[in-house]
Design an enzyme around this catalytic site. Structure first.
Site, PDB file in Angstrom:
ATOM      1  N   SER A  25     -47.059  44.599  18.799  1.00 21.98           N
ATOM      2  CA  SER A  25     -47.647  43.327  19.224  1.00 21.98           C
ATOM      3  C   SER A  25     -46.877  42.706  20.396  1.00 21.98           C
ATOM      4  CB  SER A  25     -47.640  42.357  18.045  1.00 21.98           C
ATOM      5  OG  SER A  25     -48.159  41.117  18.437  1.00 21.98           O
ATOM      6  N   ASN A  73     -36.785  38.618  25.898  1.00 19.77           N
ATOM      7  CA  ASN A  73     -37.966  37.827  26.242  1.00 19.77           C
ATOM      8  C   ASN A  73     -37.982  36.544  25.432  1.00 19.77           C
ATOM      9  OD1 ASN A  73     -40.520  37.520  24.352  1.00 19.77           O
ATOM     10  ND2 ASN A  73     -39.537  39.464  23.793  1.00 19.77           N
ATOM     11  N   CYS A 134     -41.171  33.662  13.552  1.00 18.72           N
ATOM     12  CA  CYS A 134     -41.306  32.458  14.374  1.00 18.72           C
ATOM     13  C   CYS A 134     -40.828  31.218  13.619  1.00 18.72           C
ATOM     14  CB  CYS A 134     -42.748  32.309  14.816  1.00 18.72           C
ATOM     15  SG  CYS A 134     -43.880  32.822  13.567  1.00 18.72           S
ATOM     16  N   ASN A 196     -38.670  43.136  14.260  1.00 19.21           N
ATOM     17  CA  ASN A 196     -38.989  42.282  15.392  1.00 19.21           C
ATOM     18  C   ASN A 196     -37.732  42.231  16.274  1.00 19.21           C
ATOM     19  OD1 ASN A 196     -40.233  40.239  17.035  1.00 19.21           O
ATOM     20  ND2 ASN A 196     -41.518  39.748  15.268  1.00 19.21           N
ATOM     21  N   THR A 197     -37.729  41.419  17.308  1.00 19.01           N
ATOM     22  CA  THR A 197     -36.595  41.409  18.245  1.00 19.01           C
ATOM     23  C   THR A 197     -35.360  40.737  17.634  1.00 19.01           C
ATOM     24  OG1 THR A 197     -37.474  39.363  19.158  1.00 19.01           O
ATOM     25  CG2 THR A 197     -38.048  41.383  20.308  1.00 19.01           C
ATOM     26  N   GLY A 221     -36.142  47.081  23.117  1.00 24.00           N
ATOM     27  CA  GLY A 221     -35.894  48.275  23.932  1.00 24.00           C
ATOM     28  C   GLY A 221     -34.841  49.182  23.317  1.00 24.00           C
ATOM     29  N   GLY A 248     -37.273  49.990  19.970  1.00 23.01           N
ATOM     30  CA  GLY A 248     -36.623  50.908  20.908  1.00 23.01           C
ATOM     31  C   GLY A 248     -37.201  52.303  20.954  1.00 23.01           C
ATOM     32  N   GLY A 269     -43.293  49.635  21.711  1.00 25.91           N
ATOM     33  CA  GLY A 269     -43.294  48.290  22.308  1.00 25.91           C
ATOM     34  C   GLY A 269     -42.869  48.288  23.759  1.00 25.91           C
TER      35      GLY A 269
HETATM   36  C1  LIG Z   1     -42.782  40.594  25.655  1.00 26.86           C
HETATM   37  C2  LIG Z   1     -42.805  40.739  24.178  1.00 26.86           C
HETATM   38  C3  LIG Z   1     -43.708  40.002  23.407  1.00 26.86           C
HETATM   39  C4  LIG Z   1     -43.744  40.135  22.017  1.00 26.86           C
HETATM   40  N1  LIG Z   1     -44.663  39.427  21.277  1.00 26.86           N
HETATM   41  C5  LIG Z   1     -44.738  39.608  19.919  1.00 26.86           C
HETATM   42  C6  LIG Z   1     -45.724  38.919  19.146  1.00 26.86           C
HETATM   43  O1  LIG Z   1     -46.559  38.179  19.659  1.00 26.86           O
HETATM   44  N2  LIG Z   1     -45.736  39.115  17.787  1.00 26.86           N
HETATM   45  C7  LIG Z   1     -44.837  39.973  17.169  1.00 26.86           C
HETATM   46  O2  LIG Z   1     -44.882  40.118  15.945  1.00 26.86           O
HETATM   47  N3  LIG Z   1     -43.907  40.662  17.895  1.00 26.86           N
HETATM   48  C8  LIG Z   1     -43.834  40.484  19.241  1.00 26.86           C
HETATM   49  N4  LIG Z   1     -42.910  41.196  19.978  1.00 26.86           N
HETATM   50  C9  LIG Z   1     -41.983  42.127  19.282  1.00 26.86           C
HETATM   51  C10 LIG Z   1     -42.447  43.588  19.401  1.00 26.86           C
HETATM   52  O3  LIG Z   1     -43.716  43.775  18.812  1.00 26.86           O
HETATM   53  C11 LIG Z   1     -41.407  44.545  18.760  1.00 26.86           C
HETATM   54  O4  LIG Z   1     -41.257  44.225  17.390  1.00 26.86           O
HETATM   55  C12 LIG Z   1     -40.049  44.481  19.426  1.00 26.86           C
HETATM   56  O5  LIG Z   1     -40.181  44.330  20.827  1.00 26.86           O
HETATM   57  C13 LIG Z   1     -39.189  45.707  19.144  1.00 26.86           C
HETATM   58  O6  LIG Z   1     -39.809  46.887  19.582  1.00 26.86           O
HETATM   59  P1  LIG Z   1     -39.523  47.582  21.035  1.00 26.86           P
HETATM   60  O7  LIG Z   1     -38.025  47.684  21.157  1.00 26.86           O
HETATM   61  O8  LIG Z   1     -40.202  48.912  20.965  1.00 26.86           O
HETATM   62  O9  LIG Z   1     -40.108  46.677  22.052  1.00 26.86           O
HETATM   63  C14 LIG Z   1     -42.845  41.047  21.374  1.00 26.86           C
HETATM   64  C15 LIG Z   1     -41.950  41.810  22.160  1.00 26.86           C
HETATM   65  C16 LIG Z   1     -41.921  41.669  23.529  1.00 26.86           C
HETATM   66  C17 LIG Z   1     -40.937  42.512  24.322  1.00 26.86           C
END
Ligand SMILES: Cc1cc2nc3c(=O)[nH]c(=O)nc-3n(C[C@H](O)[C@H](O)[C@H](O)COP(=O)(O)O)c2cc1C
Length: 308
Positions: A25, A73, A134, A196-197, A221, A248, A269
């Site tokens: 997402s 972000n 959130c 999540n982040t 990432g 990541g 993501g």
């Molecule tokens: C720009 C951005 C926007 C995101 N928006 C959401 C969101 O609206 N809802 C959510 O549950 N996670 C959100 N995430 C979290 C990602 O879905 C994911 O859990 C997180 O980035 C870790 O995965 P990745 O390292 O592959 O990006 C967001 C991440 C990024 C980078």
């Protein structure tokens, strides 16, 4: 003889996916921007940007910054709102032969319930993913997901308002993610997704100011992959429900690590920002690995980690 067509189907409780690869997402919009580059029909599922009851503009800029092996972000959950999604995006998304999972977030437990209720009867919505990372506005802004009991309350409220499968997305910003996972499972969630982040910040040393207008942001990432992988490893040993790995994943080798650790499916993501076709490459890489290792069904791979 090696099978040239491994069966990549996987299950998230009542929901079957044609393969374990989904979009995370917030990193794939509502799919439209990627459609010229990616065959959306090949995806296991599309998880859309998090939706709130009302449209939100999000935080002021700058709201994204690149960091070592990752990005921060502070978008602030900018989105078009659930009504515009239903009217403008869902009819288009429904045309594709993939599952559409709607990510939701509320500022109160009531809002989560209302959102689930609004999506309840909609044809084309395959499942709901609940973002509990959130801020809980009602109780002073601490994230819902940092408290196991509040996380369970949110889960219960969503379940009460929908018949669709419910995936709860956990926050890594806790001391022991297993406690939240256990409570959310007890509350009845069909599946969990994590992580999540992670909260972080960056400072501009010339201006001696935070780079992000919001001061802090969410780190994603490659930098977070080992953390996400370890949390998956811990959580799959703690709960019975399916666990989705995210954090990541940049290529198929990363995705395979999560599957071997026990993730039933994975989400791509930040990789989408670097390589818009990352999801396609991940699906193809998983398929090739299965052929090479003589794996006929993805289930043989999931949780196949050997210790000692
Ligand atoms: C720009 C951005 C926007 C995101 N928006 C959401 C969101 O609206 N809802 C959510 O549950 N996670 C959100 N995430 C979290 C990602 O879905 C994911 O859990 C997180 O980035 C870790 O995965 P990745 O390292 O592959 O990006 C967001 C991440 C990024 C980078």
């Amino acid at each position: 003889m090696k099978s040239s067509k491994p069966d990549l189907r996987t299950r998230l409780g009542p929901l079957e996916l044609k393969n374990p690869v989904m979009t995370a997402s917030g990193t794939f919009g509502y799919g439209m921007e990627y459609e010229p580059l990616v065959d959306l029909n090949l995806l296991g599922a599309i998880i859309v940007k998090g939706l709130s009851l009302k449209p939100r503009g999000g935080n002021p800029p700058p709201r994204i910054v690149e960091t070592s092996c990752g990005m921060l972000n502070a978008i602030g959950l900018a989105n078009i709102g659930v009504e515009a999604f239903i009217k403008e995006k869902l009819p288009w998304l429904k045309k594709f032969d993939t599952e559409i999972i709607v990510n939701i977030y509320g500022e109160s437990i009531d809002e989560y319930g209302e959102l689930a209720n609004r999506l309840k009867k909609l044809d084309g919505v395959s499942a709901i993913e609940v973002n509990i990372s959130c801020p809980n506005v009602e109780s002073g802004g601490m994230a819902f997901g940092t408290d196991p009991y509040v996380s369970a309350q949110v889960t219960e409220r969503v379940l009460k308002n929908t018949d669709k499968p419910v995936i709860v997305k956990l926050s890594p910003n806790v001391t022991d993610i297993r406690l939240v996972a256990k409570e959310v499972e007890r509350a009845g969630a069909d599946a969990l997704s994590l992580i999540n982040t992670l909260t972080g910040m960056a400072i501009n040393i010339e201006r001696r100011r935070p780079v992000l207008a919001n001061i802090s942001g969410g780190l994603s990432g490659p930098a977070i992959k080992p953390i996400a992988l370890h949390m998956i490893y811990q959580v799959v040993k703690t709960v019975e429900i399916p666990v989705i790995g995210v954090g990541g994943i940049m290529n198929s080798r990363d995705a395979l690590e999560f599957l071997i650790a026990g993730a039933t499916a994975i989400q791509v993501g930040t990789a989408n920002f670097i390589n818009p076709r990352a999801t396609m490459d991940v699906i193809e890489g998983i398929r090739r690995y299965c052929i090479e290792k003589d794996i006929t069904e993805i289930g043989e791979l999931i949780g196949s980690l050997e210790i000692n």
